[in-house]
Design a protein around this motif. Structure first.
Motif, mmCIF file in Angstrom:
data_model
loop_
_atom_site.group_PDB
_atom_site.id
_atom_site.type_symbol
_atom_site.label_atom_id
_atom_site.label_comp_id
_atom_site.label_asym_id
_atom_site.label_seq_id
_atom_site.Cartn_x
_atom_site.Cartn_y
_atom_site.Cartn_z
ATOM 1 N N THR A 75 0.820 -1.216 0.000
ATOM 2 C CA THR A 75 0.000 0.000 0.000
ATOM 3 C C THR A 75 0.851 1.261 0.000
ATOM 4 O O THR A 75 0.782 2.076 -0.917
ATOM 5 C CB THR A 75 -0.930 0.008 1.226
ATOM 6 N N VAL A 76 1.671 1.409 1.020
ATOM 7 C CA VAL A 76 2.446 2.639 1.152
ATOM 8 C C VAL A 76 3.460 2.782 0.023
ATOM 9 O O VAL A 76 3.574 3.834 -0.604
ATOM 10 C CB VAL A 76 3.149 2.686 2.531
ATOM 11 N N ASN A 83 1.766 3.743 -3.218
ATOM 12 C CA ASN A 83 1.347 5.144 -3.293
ATOM 13 C C ASN A 83 2.539 6.098 -3.376
ATOM 14 O O ASN A 83 2.496 7.100 -4.097
ATOM 15 C CB ASN A 83 0.486 5.490 -2.081
ATOM 16 N N ILE A 84 3.593 5.790 -2.656
ATOM 17 C CA ILE A 84 4.785 6.642 -2.714
ATOM 18 C C ILE A 84 5.382 6.620 -4.121
ATOM 19 O O ILE A 84 5.872 7.647 -4.632
ATOM 20 C CB ILE A 84 5.821 6.187 -1.671
ATOM 21 N N THR A 106 -3.295 10.989 -3.643
ATOM 22 C CA THR A 106 -2.527 9.780 -3.311
ATOM 23 C C THR A 106 -1.902 9.895 -1.927
ATOM 24 O O THR A 106 -1.878 8.924 -1.157
ATOM 25 C CB THR A 106 -1.429 9.545 -4.363
ATOM 26 N N SER A 107 -1.387 11.078 -1.598
ATOM 27 C CA SER A 107 -0.802 11.259 -0.266
ATOM 28 C C SER A 107 -1.864 11.126 0.818
ATOM 29 O O SER A 107 -1.599 10.600 1.904
ATOM 30 C CB SER A 107 -0.116 12.625 -0.173
ATOM 31 N N THR A 123 -2.429 7.538 1.286
ATOM 32 C CA THR A 123 -1.293 6.952 1.999
ATOM 33 C C THR A 123 -1.411 7.186 3.492
ATOM 34 O O THR A 123 -1.143 6.283 4.302
ATOM 35 C CB THR A 123 0.025 7.549 1.476
ATOM 36 N N GLU A 178 -3.905 4.772 4.933
ATOM 37 C CA GLU A 178 -3.333 3.427 5.052
ATOM 38 C C GLU A 178 -2.374 3.353 6.240
ATOM 39 O O GLU A 178 -2.379 2.380 7.010
ATOM 40 C CB GLU A 178 -2.591 3.051 3.765
#
Length: 388
Positions: free
Chosen positions: A194-195, A198-199, A230-231, A234, A237
């Protein structure tokens, strides 16, 4: 050169000296208080036999069989020699009990029966008589040996019970460690899936925004909007993962586990990074088990993340094929691919681990005609038609 005798234990010293004083004292008192005519004078040889029966018990723990043979033989020989009746037979009682109690069962029973036969056989052979006390001696020997058996059995039972409890405790600790390890792996996969996903998108969109800032501000603005969304995702999450870590007694999940029905969201995120993504669904969609459903989503998510980060591709295709016994997930792109098998990075490793947890497999490698392809086969167990 013979080895020196081992050092007696304190318990054996107490038992040996106590039996010596008891046996010698009883013989002395009987000879003094109630002397019988025709009884042999116990000094010095009678007391020497008593010492031979009692003192070997100093090594009762170290040499139980040897001590038993010496002590029982001396005690048995004491009575036919005509000395005053004492309690030297107590040495025999202690050693027979010790043998049976410590597991030398056959040896103890054989020695006890042999002693009985020797004493009464001597009476029959020499005196041509059978003493009535012999029946009592048989009962005494049987009670003594059976007591040793009962105590030994109880000791073995208690020892086995302690071992069972220790094994249960060890098994519980191992299970807790195993669960903790599995939870760490699950969290590592979640963070990566997940992270990291997104990063990666944020990184790509930030590069796009910088490139287009002066010449195409509208497209740069779109990239910045994607970065903002997106951030935000993130952060959501991360809060969810940190919430699990902070929870002492983990309850039911507070949000649904992402599944195949959210593949379009992943595809849209890849499109915002400049990749043309086509999603195809074949077969009749069914309600998948939670683990399989999540594995479908995470496989597509990680594969598209790799397309965005590494492939240098313009186009990617996602295929979800529902078959009678399995669901096939395939993600392919038209990028530069790899030479030979890809390195087992965290992404491919995580996909394979998730598939393995539900009994599936993942193959990843160069596709025919160029590009790269990830193919996962995930079993469907107890599925039913999806309602909606």
């Amino acid at each position: 050169m013979t080895a020196p005798l081992p050092r007696p234990t304190r318990t054996d010293v107490r038992i040996a000296l106590g039996l010596l004083l008891l046996s010698a004292g009883s013989t002395f008192v009987i000879g003094l208080v109630d002397p019988e005519p025709g009884v042999a004078e116990p000094w010095p040889w009678g007391y020497a036999v008593i010492a031979a029966a009692a003192l070997p018990l100093l090594w009762r723990t170290a040499l139980p069989r040897t001590v038993a043979v010496v002590s029982v033989t001396a005690a048995t020989a004491y009575y036919p020699l005509g000395y005053p009746d004492g309690v030297v037979m107590a040495c025999t009682a202690v050693m027979l009990y010790t043998l049976v109690r410590w597991g030398h069962r056959a040896f103890g029973w054989t020695l006890g029966i042999t002693q009985f036969l020797a004493v009464n056989g001597y009476e029959l052979l020499v005196g041509q008589t059978f003493r009535a006390e012999a029946i009592g001696v048989v009962g005494w020997v049987l009670v003594l040996l059976c007591t040793g058996e009962v105590v030994r059995w109880r000791h073995e039972y208690l020892r086995a019970d302690r071992e069972r409890r220790a094994e249960a405790l060890r098994t519980r600790d191992e299970e807790l460690l195993r669960r903790a390890s599995e939870e760490r792996l699950r969290l590592a996969r979640d963070v990566h899936d997940t992270v990291a996903h997104n990063i990666s998108l944020i990184n790509v969109q930030a590069g796009t925004a910088l490139y287009l800032m002066e010449n195409e501000p509208e497209r740069a603005s779109e990239a910045l909007a994607t970065i903002k969304q997106t951030s935000k995702d993130t952060l959501v999450e991360l809060r969810a993962i940190l919430g699990v870590l902070r929870t002492v007694d983990e309850g039911a999940p507070r949000s649904p586990v992402p599944g195949a029905d959210r593949i379009d969201e992943v595809a849209e995120a890849a499109r915002s990074a400049g990749i043309e993504v086509e999603v195809e669904v074949a077969g009749s969609p069914v309600r998948l088990p939670v683990g399989t459903d999540n594995a479908v989503y995470r496989t597509v998510q990680e594969a598209l993340t790799n397309v965005v980060r590494h492939a240098g591709a313009d186009r990617a295709t996602v295929l979800v094929d529902y078959r009678p016994r399995e669901v096939l997930v395939e993600v392919s792109d038209d990028g530069r691919g790899t030479l030979g098998e890809p390195s087992a990075g965290n992404g491919i490793t995580g996909m394979r681990e998730r598939a393995s947890l539900v009994g599936g497999t993942v193959d990843a490698g160069p596709a025919e005609g160029g590009g790269f392809r990830v193919r996962a086969r995930l079993p469907i167990e107890g599925s039913d038609e999806r309602t909606g």
